[in-house]
Design a protein around this motif. Sequence first.
Motif, mmCIF file in Angstrom:
data_model
loop_
_atom_site.group_PDB
_atom_site.id
_atom_site.type_symbol
_atom_site.label_atom_id
_atom_site.label_comp_id
_atom_site.label_asym_id
_atom_site.label_seq_id
_atom_site.Cartn_x
_atom_site.Cartn_y
_atom_site.Cartn_z
ATOM 1 N N PHE A 42 36.524 45.337 34.346
ATOM 2 C CA PHE A 42 37.437 44.241 34.620
ATOM 3 C C PHE A 42 36.646 43.008 35.029
ATOM 4 C CE2 PHE A 42 39.353 48.297 35.537
ATOM 5 C CZ PHE A 42 40.489 48.248 34.755
ATOM 6 N N PHE A 43 36.898 41.922 34.333
ATOM 7 C CA PHE A 43 36.266 40.646 34.644
ATOM 8 C C PHE A 43 37.325 39.747 35.249
ATOM 9 C CE2 PHE A 43 33.777 42.524 31.293
ATOM 10 C CZ PHE A 43 32.473 42.266 31.677
ATOM 11 N N LEU A 44 37.158 39.415 36.512
ATOM 12 C CA LEU A 44 38.048 38.474 37.182
ATOM 13 C C LEU A 44 37.534 37.084 36.845
ATOM 14 C CD1 LEU A 44 40.352 37.785 39.122
ATOM 15 C CD2 LEU A 44 38.723 38.104 41.009
ATOM 16 N N ILE A 45 38.221 36.421 35.946
ATOM 17 C CA ILE A 45 37.789 35.116 35.447
ATOM 18 C C ILE A 45 38.065 34.027 36.483
ATOM 19 C CG2 ILE A 45 38.017 33.427 33.577
ATOM 20 C CD1 ILE A 45 36.868 36.198 32.718
ATOM 21 N N GLU A 46 39.267 34.052 37.031
ATOM 22 C CA GLU A 46 39.630 33.077 38.068
ATOM 23 C C GLU A 46 40.691 33.687 38.955
ATOM 24 O OE1 GLU A 46 43.060 30.441 35.869
ATOM 25 O OE2 GLU A 46 40.989 29.830 35.577
ATOM 26 N N GLY A 47 40.866 33.099 40.106
ATOM 27 C CA GLY A 47 41.856 33.588 41.055
ATOM 28 C C GLY A 47 41.255 34.584 42.026
ATOM 29 N N ARG A 48 42.129 35.380 42.636
ATOM 30 C CA ARG A 48 41.719 36.355 43.638
ATOM 31 C C ARG A 48 42.462 37.658 43.423
ATOM 32 N NH1 ARG A 48 43.514 33.761 49.047
ATOM 33 N NH2 ARG A 48 45.229 33.114 47.749
ATOM 34 N N VAL A 49 41.827 38.754 43.788
ATOM 35 C CA VAL A 49 42.476 40.058 43.798
ATOM 36 C C VAL A 49 42.187 40.719 45.138
ATOM 37 C CG1 VAL A 49 42.441 40.413 41.298
ATOM 38 C CG2 VAL A 49 40.500 41.199 42.672
ATOM 39 N N ARG A 50 43.022 41.689 45.478
ATOM 40 C CA ARG A 50 42.809 42.485 46.696
ATOM 41 C C ARG A 50 42.226 43.823 46.261
ATOM 42 N NH1 ARG A 50 47.419 41.904 49.851
ATOM 43 N NH2 ARG A 50 46.239 40.349 50.960
ATOM 44 N N VAL A 51 41.168 44.247 46.951
ATOM 45 C CA VAL A 51 40.469 45.496 46.645
ATOM 46 C C VAL A 51 40.578 46.417 47.857
ATOM 47 C CG1 VAL A 51 38.233 46.497 46.062
ATOM 48 C CG2 VAL A 51 38.881 44.281 45.102
ATOM 49 N N VAL A 52 41.013 47.670 47.605
ATOM 50 C CA VAL A 52 41.180 48.664 48.663
ATOM 51 C C VAL A 52 40.588 49.975 48.164
ATOM 52 C CG1 VAL A 52 42.844 49.908 50.089
ATOM 53 C CG2 VAL A 52 43.349 47.596 49.360
ATOM 54 N N GLY B 110 45.653 36.175 39.580
ATOM 55 C CA GLY B 110 44.334 36.035 38.966
ATOM 56 C C GLY B 110 44.383 36.198 37.459
ATOM 57 N N LEU B 111 43.333 35.744 36.817
ATOM 58 C CA LEU B 111 43.154 35.926 35.381
ATOM 59 C C LEU B 111 42.098 37.013 35.200
ATOM 60 C CD1 LEU B 111 43.655 35.123 32.449
ATOM 61 C CD2 LEU B 111 41.949 33.314 32.752
ATOM 62 N N VAL B 112 42.516 38.177 34.661
ATOM 63 C CA VAL B 112 41.642 39.338 34.551
ATOM 64 C C VAL B 112 41.495 39.724 33.087
ATOM 65 C CG1 VAL B 112 41.300 41.746 35.228
ATOM 66 C CG2 VAL B 112 42.423 40.169 36.804
ATOM 67 N N LEU B 113 40.240 39.870 32.642
ATOM 68 C CA LEU B 113 39.928 40.333 31.293
ATOM 69 C C LEU B 113 39.571 41.808 31.378
ATOM 70 C CD1 LEU B 113 39.179 39.868 28.268
ATOM 71 C CD2 LEU B 113 36.884 39.325 29.076
ATOM 72 N N HIS B 114 40.262 42.654 30.591
ATOM 73 C CA HIS B 114 39.982 44.083 30.540
ATOM 74 C C HIS B 114 39.137 44.331 29.287
ATOM 75 C CE1 HIS B 114 43.537 45.208 33.179
ATOM 76 N NE2 HIS B 114 43.697 43.924 32.962
ATOM 77 N N GLY C 271 37.928 54.171 51.979
ATOM 78 C CA GLY C 271 38.121 54.172 53.421
ATOM 79 C C GLY C 271 37.768 52.860 54.101
ATOM 80 N N GLU C 272 37.535 51.821 53.311
ATOM 81 C CA GLU C 272 37.184 50.513 53.872
ATOM 82 C C GLU C 272 38.436 49.665 54.018
ATOM 83 O OE1 GLU C 272 34.228 48.745 51.356
ATOM 84 O OE2 GLU C 272 32.968 50.522 51.422
ATOM 85 N N PRO C 273 38.389 48.656 54.890
ATOM 86 C CA PRO C 273 39.547 47.763 55.001
ATOM 87 C C PRO C 273 39.728 46.949 53.712
ATOM 88 C CG PRO C 273 37.795 47.120 56.561
ATOM 89 C CD PRO C 273 37.326 48.337 55.832
ATOM 90 N N PRO C 274 40.953 46.520 53.425
ATOM 91 C CA PRO C 274 41.184 45.692 52.240
ATOM 92 C C PRO C 274 40.351 44.419 52.295
ATOM 93 C CG PRO C 274 43.262 46.337 53.244
ATOM 94 C CD PRO C 274 42.172 46.747 54.184
ATOM 95 N N ARG C 275 39.949 43.952 51.130
ATOM 96 C CA ARG C 275 39.202 42.689 51.061
ATOM 97 C C ARG C 275 39.654 41.915 49.833
ATOM 98 N NH1 ARG C 275 34.541 43.500 47.472
ATOM 99 N NH2 ARG C 275 34.505 45.699 46.909
ATOM 100 N N GLU C 276 39.426 40.634 49.870
ATOM 101 C CA GLU C 276 39.722 39.770 48.729
ATOM 102 C C GLU C 276 38.449 39.536 47.942
ATOM 103 O OE1 GLU C 276 41.573 36.066 49.721
ATOM 104 O OE2 GLU C 276 43.073 37.043 50.965
ATOM 105 N N VAL C 277 38.582 39.547 46.633
ATOM 106 C CA VAL C 277 37.470 39.208 45.744
ATOM 107 C C VAL C 277 37.899 37.973 44.965
ATOM 108 C CG1 VAL C 277 36.062 39.962 43.801
ATOM 109 C CG2 VAL C 277 36.695 41.596 45.581
ATOM 110 N N HIS C 278 37.038 36.979 44.921
ATOM 111 C CA HIS C 278 37.317 35.730 44.224
ATOM 112 C C HIS C 278 36.552 35.707 42.906
ATOM 113 C CE1 HIS C 278 39.101 33.666 47.784
ATOM 114 N NE2 HIS C 278 38.467 34.649 48.380
ATOM 115 N N GLY C 279 37.204 35.183 41.865
ATOM 116 C CA GLY C 279 36.547 35.059 40.565
ATOM 117 C C GLY C 279 35.574 33.909 40.553
ATOM 118 N N PRO C 280 34.562 34.002 39.735
ATOM 119 C CA PRO C 280 34.304 35.064 38.763
ATOM 120 C C PRO C 280 33.655 36.277 39.421
ATOM 121 C CG PRO C 280 32.653 33.342 38.530
ATOM 122 C CD PRO C 280 33.629 32.874 39.581
ATOM 123 N N ALA C 281 34.056 37.471 38.952
ATOM 124 C CA ALA C 281 33.505 38.721 39.471
ATOM 125 C C ALA C 281 33.699 39.821 38.421
ATOM 126 C CB ALA C 281 34.192 39.109 40.765
#
Length: 75
Positions: free
Chosen positions: A19-29, A65-69, A32-42
């Motif tokens: 998954f390529f996060l082109i722009e925007g943000r996603v939440r990753v969980v 977010g805009l995500v390329l699969h 066992g870690e606390p949730p975090r935000e990932v900002h594009g590009p990633a």
Amino acid sequence: RQDRGGDVVTEASPTDEVFFLIEGRVRVVGRGEPPREVHGPAVLGFEDMLEGRPCQLTITDAFDGLVLHLPARQV
């Protein structure tokens, strides 16, 4: 565009895409870690795909977010 609030991928699902996060943000969980935000590009899910293991994270598009699969066979 990914639907806001929808899961991009869920923990323990087969990893047959990267998954390529082109722009925007996603939440990753997961792991066992606390949730975090990932900002594009990633790039998300690449290590799991390389190692042939199920996805270790749940990725939720909580922020529009805009995500390329990309299928693993194309990587």
